[in-house]
Design a protein around this motif. Sequence first.
Motif, short mmCIF file in Angstrom:
data_model
loop_
_atom_site.label_atom_id
_atom_site.label_comp_id
_atom_site.label_asym_id
_atom_site.label_seq_id
_atom_site.Cartn_x
_atom_site.Cartn_y
_atom_site.Cartn_z
N ILE A 54 -34.81 13.85 33.21
CA ILE A 54 -34.63 14.16 31.59
C ILE A 54 -33.44 14.72 31.65
CG2 ILE A 54 -35.30 15.60 29.76
CD1 ILE A 54 -38.28 15.29 30.64
N ASN A 55 -32.88 15.82 32.31
CA ASN A 55 -31.58 16.27 32.25
C ASN A 55 -30.45 15.14 32.37
OD1 ASN A 55 -32.65 18.76 31.96
ND2 ASN A 55 -32.19 19.35 33.90
N ASN A 56 -30.70 14.22 33.38
CA ASN A 56 -29.71 13.07 33.57
C ASN A 56 -29.55 12.22 32.31
OD1 ASN A 56 -27.70 11.78 34.95
ND2 ASN A 56 -29.65 10.30 35.68
N LEU A 57 -30.85 12.04 31.89
CA LEU A 57 -30.68 11.19 30.48
C LEU A 57 -30.20 11.87 29.53
CD1 LEU A 57 -34.39 9.42 31.16
CD2 LEU A 57 -32.21 8.33 31.39
N GLN A 58 -30.24 12.92 29.42
CA GLN A 58 -29.78 13.75 28.20
C GLN A 58 -28.12 13.64 28.47
OE1 GLN A 58 -31.87 15.10 25.65
NE2 GLN A 58 -29.82 15.06 24.76
N ARG A 59 -28.01 13.91 29.45
CA ARG A 59 -26.33 13.93 29.74
C ARG A 59 -25.63 12.57 29.30
NH1 ARG A 59 -23.38 11.67 33.41
NH2 ARG A 59 -25.03 11.14 34.63
N GLN A 60 -26.43 11.32 29.75
CA GLN A 60 -25.84 10.18 29.33
C GLN A 60 -26.11 9.81 27.89
OE1 GLN A 60 -27.14 6.88 32.13
NE2 GLN A 60 -28.23 8.46 33.16
N LEU A 61 -27.05 10.55 27.35
CA LEU A 61 -27.07 10.22 25.95
C LEU A 61 -26.03 11.08 24.99
CD1 LEU A 61 -28.69 9.78 23.25
CD2 LEU A 61 -30.02 11.72 23.49
N ASN A 62 -25.85 12.30 25.47
CA ASN A 62 -24.58 13.13 24.91
C ASN A 62 -23.39 12.38 25.01
OD1 ASN A 62 -26.70 15.08 24.16
ND2 ASN A 62 -26.33 16.48 25.84
N GLU A 63 -22.97 11.62 26.31
CA GLU A 63 -21.95 11.02 26.39
C GLU A 63 -21.70 9.75 25.46
OE1 GLU A 63 -20.15 8.24 29.88
OE2 GLU A 63 -20.85 10.11 30.58
N SER A 64 -22.96 9.06 25.37
CA SER A 64 -22.79 7.94 24.47
C SER A 64 -22.72 8.63 22.83
CB SER A 64 -24.10 7.28 24.57
OG SER A 64 -24.16 6.69 25.64
N LEU A 65 -23.42 9.67 22.55
CA LEU A 65 -23.08 10.30 21.10
C LEU A 65 -21.61 10.73 21.03
CD1 LEU A 65 -26.33 12.36 20.94
CD2 LEU A 65 -25.65 10.49 19.72
N ASN A 66 -21.08 11.30 22.10
CA ASN A 66 -19.39 11.55 21.87
C ASN A 66 -18.69 10.41 21.74
OD1 ASN A 66 -19.98 14.41 22.20
ND2 ASN A 66 -19.77 14.47 24.52
N GLN A 67 -19.08 9.27 22.41
CA GLN A 67 -18.41 7.97 22.23
C GLN A 67 -18.17 7.39 20.94
OE1 GLN A 67 -20.06 5.58 25.68
NE2 GLN A 67 -18.27 5.69 26.62
N LEU A 68 -19.56 7.62 20.25
CA LEU A 68 -19.93 7.09 18.96
C LEU A 68 -18.77 7.94 17.86
CD1 LEU A 68 -21.40 5.24 17.31
CD2 LEU A 68 -23.25 6.95 17.10
N ALA A 69 -18.53 9.45 18.35
CA ALA A 69 -18.00 10.23 17.47
C ALA A 69 -16.44 9.88 17.51
CB ALA A 69 -18.22 11.90 17.81
N VAL A 70 -16.11 9.39 18.52
CA VAL A 70 -14.64 9.04 19.06
C VAL A 70 -14.45 7.78 18.04
CG1 VAL A 70 -12.99 7.99 20.65
CG2 VAL A 70 -14.26 10.14 21.15
#
Length: 146
Positions: A54-70
């Motif tokens: 779950i922590n690994n998936l959450q990290r990947q989700l956060n990375e994708s959310l950051n990319q969307l913000a960029v």
Amino acid sequence: MDKKELLKIIKAKLTDKIHHFENLIAETRASSNDTKSSMGDKYETGREMLQQEINNLQRQLNESLNQLAVIQKISSEPSDKVQNGSLVKTDKGLFYITVSVGEIISENQKIMTISAESPLARAMSGKKAEESFSINNIIQTIQKIG
């Protein structure tokens, strides 16, 4: 090549990726709740492994959310020098400096999306059309900047 259309394609890819990670996290949490057992240490080990997933998936989700913000901040206006948001045609390929989501195809052309922090984007940053740059001992010439 319409940069607004390219941004829409990238946003769609990132949105799909975000939904995928959210679903995986929900499914993993559900399976974590289903792991009821009286086996003591084995139960705790299994729960810990699920929590790490779950922590690994959450990290990947956060990375994708950051990319969307960029992506939300990228301008589709043309520029005369290479910078974040530039669509750059070199003698070796077509590159869109935004976030790295891999290769996209638009108008039957392959476009490689690259992050502004990538070595390639850094090597061409600030350059103008007809200027050259070198990366990995390969010289490329910028033909056009959009």
